[in-house]
Design a protein around this motif. Sequence first.
Motif, PDB file in Angstrom:
ATOM      1  N   TYR A 291       4.834 -18.496   8.623  1.00  0.00           N
ATOM      2  CA  TYR A 291       6.020 -19.345   8.709  1.00  0.00           C
ATOM      3  C   TYR A 291       6.056 -20.276   7.494  1.00  0.00           C
ATOM      4  O   TYR A 291       5.186 -21.127   7.338  1.00  0.00           O
ATOM      5  CB  TYR A 291       5.993 -20.156  10.003  1.00  0.00           C
ATOM      6  N   VAL A 292       7.062 -20.096   6.647  1.00  0.00           N
ATOM      7  CA  VAL A 292       7.191 -20.869   5.420  1.00  0.00           C
ATOM      8  C   VAL A 292       8.117 -22.061   5.676  1.00  0.00           C
ATOM      9  O   VAL A 292       9.325 -21.905   5.844  1.00  0.00           O
ATOM     10  CB  VAL A 292       7.738 -20.005   4.271  1.00  0.00           C
ATOM     11  N   ASP A 293       7.531 -23.250   5.721  1.00  0.00           N
ATOM     12  CA  ASP A 293       8.253 -24.472   6.074  1.00  0.00           C
ATOM     13  C   ASP A 293       9.122 -24.238   7.303  1.00  0.00           C
ATOM     14  O   ASP A 293      10.305 -24.595   7.341  1.00  0.00           O
ATOM     15  CB  ASP A 293       9.092 -24.996   4.904  1.00  0.00           C
ATOM     16  N   SER A 294       8.525 -23.614   8.295  1.00  0.00           N
ATOM     17  CA  SER A 294       9.232 -23.279   9.533  1.00  0.00           C
ATOM     18  C   SER A 294       8.190 -23.100  10.623  1.00  0.00           C
ATOM     19  O   SER A 294       7.014 -23.386  10.435  1.00  0.00           O
ATOM     20  CB  SER A 294      10.068 -21.995   9.356  1.00  0.00           C
ATOM     21  N   GLY A 295       8.648 -22.615  11.762  1.00  0.00           N
ATOM     22  CA  GLY A 295       7.735 -22.368  12.870  1.00  0.00           C
ATOM     23  C   GLY A 295       8.410 -21.510  13.906  1.00  0.00           C
ATOM     24  O   GLY A 295       9.597 -21.173  13.791  1.00  0.00           O
ATOM     25  N   PRO A 296       7.684 -21.132  14.936  1.00  0.00           N
ATOM     26  CA  PRO A 296       8.258 -20.292  15.993  1.00  0.00           C
ATOM     27  C   PRO A 296       9.237 -21.072  16.866  1.00  0.00           C
ATOM     28  O   PRO A 296       8.978 -22.221  17.227  1.00  0.00           O
ATOM     29  CB  PRO A 296       7.033 -19.853  16.791  1.00  0.00           C
ATOM     30  N   LEU A 297      10.353 -20.438  17.174  1.00  0.00           N
ATOM     31  CA  LEU A 297      11.369 -21.042  18.041  1.00  0.00           C
ATOM     32  C   LEU A 297      11.188 -20.505  19.448  1.00  0.00           C
ATOM     33  O   LEU A 297      11.200 -19.293  19.670  1.00  0.00           O
ATOM     34  CB  LEU A 297      12.765 -20.706  17.517  1.00  0.00           C
TER      35      LEU A 297
ATOM     36  N   TYR B  61       1.992 -14.697  21.881  1.00  0.00           N
ATOM     37  CA  TYR B  61       1.048 -15.788  21.635  1.00  0.00           C
ATOM     38  C   TYR B  61      -0.288 -15.280  21.100  1.00  0.00           C
ATOM     39  O   TYR B  61      -1.115 -16.077  20.646  1.00  0.00           O
ATOM     40  CB  TYR B  61       0.821 -16.596  22.916  1.00  0.00           C
ATOM     41  N   ASP B  62      -0.508 -13.969  21.152  1.00  0.00           N
ATOM     42  CA  ASP B  62      -1.729 -13.380  20.608  1.00  0.00           C
ATOM     43  C   ASP B  62      -1.588 -13.016  19.134  1.00  0.00           C
ATOM     44  O   ASP B  62      -2.585 -12.631  18.501  1.00  0.00           O
ATOM     45  CB  ASP B  62      -2.107 -12.124  21.401  1.00  0.00           C
ATOM     46  N   VAL B  63      -0.375 -13.096  18.591  1.00  0.00           N
ATOM     47  CA  VAL B  63      -0.158 -12.777  17.180  1.00  0.00           C
ATOM     48  C   VAL B  63      -0.622 -13.959  16.328  1.00  0.00           C
ATOM     49  O   VAL B  63      -0.092 -15.066  16.471  1.00  0.00           O
ATOM     50  CB  VAL B  63       1.331 -12.469  16.902  1.00  0.00           C
ATOM     51  N   PRO B  64      -1.609 -13.770  15.463  1.00  0.00           N
ATOM     52  CA  PRO B  64      -2.068 -14.891  14.629  1.00  0.00           C
ATOM     53  C   PRO B  64      -0.935 -15.423  13.754  1.00  0.00           C
ATOM     54  O   PRO B  64      -0.081 -14.666  13.282  1.00  0.00           O
ATOM     55  CB  PRO B  64      -3.173 -14.261  13.766  1.00  0.00           C
ATOM     56  N   ALA B  65      -0.952 -16.733  13.558  1.00  0.00           N
ATOM     57  CA  ALA B  65       0.113 -17.381  12.787  1.00  0.00           C
ATOM     58  C   ALA B  65      -0.476 -18.208  11.661  1.00  0.00           C
ATOM     59  O   ALA B  65      -1.568 -18.791  11.776  1.00  0.00           O
ATOM     60  CB  ALA B  65       0.958 -18.270  13.692  1.00  0.00           C
ATOM     61  N   THR B  66       0.266 -18.244  10.562  1.00  0.00           N
ATOM     62  CA  THR B  66      -0.023 -19.154   9.458  1.00  0.00           C
ATOM     63  C   THR B  66       1.187 -20.054   9.268  1.00  0.00           C
ATOM     64  O   THR B  66       2.313 -19.562   9.137  1.00  0.00           O
ATOM     65  CB  THR B  66      -0.300 -18.383   8.158  1.00  0.00           C
ATOM     66  N   ILE B  67       0.969 -21.341   9.268  1.00  0.00           N
ATOM     67  CA  ILE B  67       2.027 -22.317   9.007  1.00  0.00           C
ATOM     68  C   ILE B  67       1.828 -22.844   7.581  1.00  0.00           C
ATOM     69  O   ILE B  67       0.797 -23.441   7.271  1.00  0.00           O
ATOM     70  CB  ILE B  67       1.967 -23.495   9.996  1.00  0.00           C
TER      71      ILE B  67
ATOM     72  N   ILE C 265       0.491 -20.676  20.722  1.00  0.00           N
ATOM     73  CA  ILE C 265      -0.082 -19.576  19.942  1.00  0.00           C
ATOM     74  C   ILE C 265      -1.591 -19.812  19.824  1.00  0.00           C
ATOM     75  O   ILE C 265      -2.046 -20.904  19.486  1.00  0.00           O
ATOM     76  CB  ILE C 265       0.589 -19.474  18.568  1.00  0.00           C
ATOM     77  N   ARG C 266      -2.360 -18.777  20.079  1.00  0.00           N
ATOM     78  CA  ARG C 266      -3.802 -18.935  20.254  1.00  0.00           C
ATOM     79  C   ARG C 266      -4.568 -19.051  18.941  1.00  0.00           C
ATOM     80  O   ARG C 266      -5.657 -19.618  18.903  1.00  0.00           O
ATOM     81  CB  ARG C 266      -4.332 -17.770  21.089  1.00  0.00           C
ATOM     82  N   ASP C 267      -4.028 -18.495  17.861  1.00  0.00           N
ATOM     83  CA  ASP C 267      -4.742 -18.480  16.575  1.00  0.00           C
ATOM     84  C   ASP C 267      -3.759 -18.936  15.496  1.00  0.00           C
ATOM     85  O   ASP C 267      -2.898 -18.170  15.065  1.00  0.00           O
ATOM     86  CB  ASP C 267      -5.252 -17.065  16.296  1.00  0.00           C
ATOM     87  N   VAL C 268      -3.887 -20.187  15.087  1.00  0.00           N
ATOM     88  CA  VAL C 268      -2.982 -20.755  14.090  1.00  0.00           C
ATOM     89  C   VAL C 268      -3.801 -21.373  12.967  1.00  0.00           C
ATOM     90  O   VAL C 268      -4.753 -22.125  13.213  1.00  0.00           O
ATOM     91  CB  VAL C 268      -2.058 -21.835  14.698  1.00  0.00           C
ATOM     92  N   GLU C 269      -3.427 -21.047  11.724  1.00  0.00           N
ATOM     93  CA  GLU C 269      -4.015 -21.710  10.575  1.00  0.00           C
ATOM     94  C   GLU C 269      -2.911 -22.469   9.844  1.00  0.00           C
ATOM     95  O   GLU C 269      -1.747 -22.070   9.867  1.00  0.00           O
ATOM     96  CB  GLU C 269      -4.687 -20.708   9.638  1.00  0.00           C
ATOM     97  N   TYR C 270      -3.302 -23.547   9.194  1.00  0.00           N
ATOM     98  CA  TYR C 270      -2.353 -24.398   8.495  1.00  0.00           C
ATOM     99  C   TYR C 270      -2.717 -24.467   7.015  1.00  0.00           C
ATOM    100  O   TYR C 270      -3.884 -24.634   6.659  1.00  0.00           O
ATOM    101  CB  TYR C 270      -2.362 -25.813   9.088  1.00  0.00           C
TER     102      TYR C 270
ATOM    103  N   LEU D 248      -0.516 -14.413  -0.066  1.00  0.00           N
ATOM    104  CA  LEU D 248      -1.538 -13.406  -0.331  1.00  0.00           C
ATOM    105  C   LEU D 248      -2.854 -13.772   0.346  1.00  0.00           C
ATOM    106  O   LEU D 248      -3.510 -12.919   0.962  1.00  0.00           O
ATOM    107  CB  LEU D 248      -1.738 -13.254  -1.836  1.00  0.00           C
ATOM    108  N   ALA D 249      -3.249 -15.027   0.242  1.00  0.00           N
ATOM    109  CA  ALA D 249      -4.501 -15.454   0.866  1.00  0.00           C
ATOM    110  C   ALA D 249      -4.445 -15.283   2.379  1.00  0.00           C
ATOM    111  O   ALA D 249      -5.428 -14.858   3.006  1.00  0.00           O
ATOM    112  CB  ALA D 249      -4.795 -16.916   0.502  1.00  0.00           C
ATOM    113  N   ALA D 250      -3.297 -15.599   2.977  1.00  0.00           N
ATOM    114  CA  ALA D 250      -3.154 -15.426   4.429  1.00  0.00           C
ATOM    115  C   ALA D 250      -3.222 -13.958   4.812  1.00  0.00           C
ATOM    116  O   ALA D 250      -3.835 -13.595   5.822  1.00  0.00           O
ATOM    117  CB  ALA D 250      -1.847 -16.048   4.894  1.00  0.00           C
TER     118      ALA D 250
END
Length: 237
Positions: free
Chosen positions: A96-102, A167-173, A200-205, A227-229
């Motif tokens: 999520y690029v300057d955004s998040g899940p709705l 909620y099991d899909v890993p997310a990057t904010i 969401i169970r797996d979130v990195e910032y 790329l790193a994500a």
Amino acid sequence: MDIILVPGFWLDASSWSEVTPPLVAAGHRVHPLTLPGLEAADAPRAGIGLRTHIDAVVAAVDKIDGPVVLVGHSGGGAIIHGAADARPDRVARAIYVDSGPLGDGGVINDQLPADGDEVPLPPWELFEDADLVDLNPELRAAFRARAVPEPKAVAQDRQELHDERRYDVPATIIACEFPSSLIQDWIAQENPYVGELARIRDVEYVDLPTGHWPQFTRPAELGAVILAAVDRTSVAP
């Protein structure tokens, strides 16, 4: 890895052009999308809603054999979350690029001024100062020249979600306008704005300080962060 890039409002696939080079150089396959109604300034936009855009992303996922990473900027974050809900077993990570899940029942932004079936890019004066950081006069002029009106219903339709496996899909904010520490404070305070993200169970910032359009203001850095994500994403055999 196949990476599907979903632009935010008023933008088409070409808005990712300065972001994708490091992804391609690393051997990934990129699929920047132009969503329905954003093909041209005179494209028809009546009848195009949030579900139309989610379905377009799901169709792109279904064309690919194997797992995908979804990247969504701004309003595109709501769209990729809807796609992750529809295909939770196919999405290896949502970025999520300057955004998040709705969350279910939420809307992207029903306060944007509409004109008939569309929402033109508003005057800069209607944006917050934080939105416009690093967006210099040249970038603003280029953005406005390329901007395509957004279908009104995409901004105003309510999100409809059905599968809690999302909620099991890993997310990057990727936090741009304000630091990720603030987002995490909101989660700790149970702020409803981040209620869906909190589940969401797996979130990195990752912090990428700039305004709301890093694909224009810091494109190389955004490409490196994505790329790193992707490189941190594990895929089940």
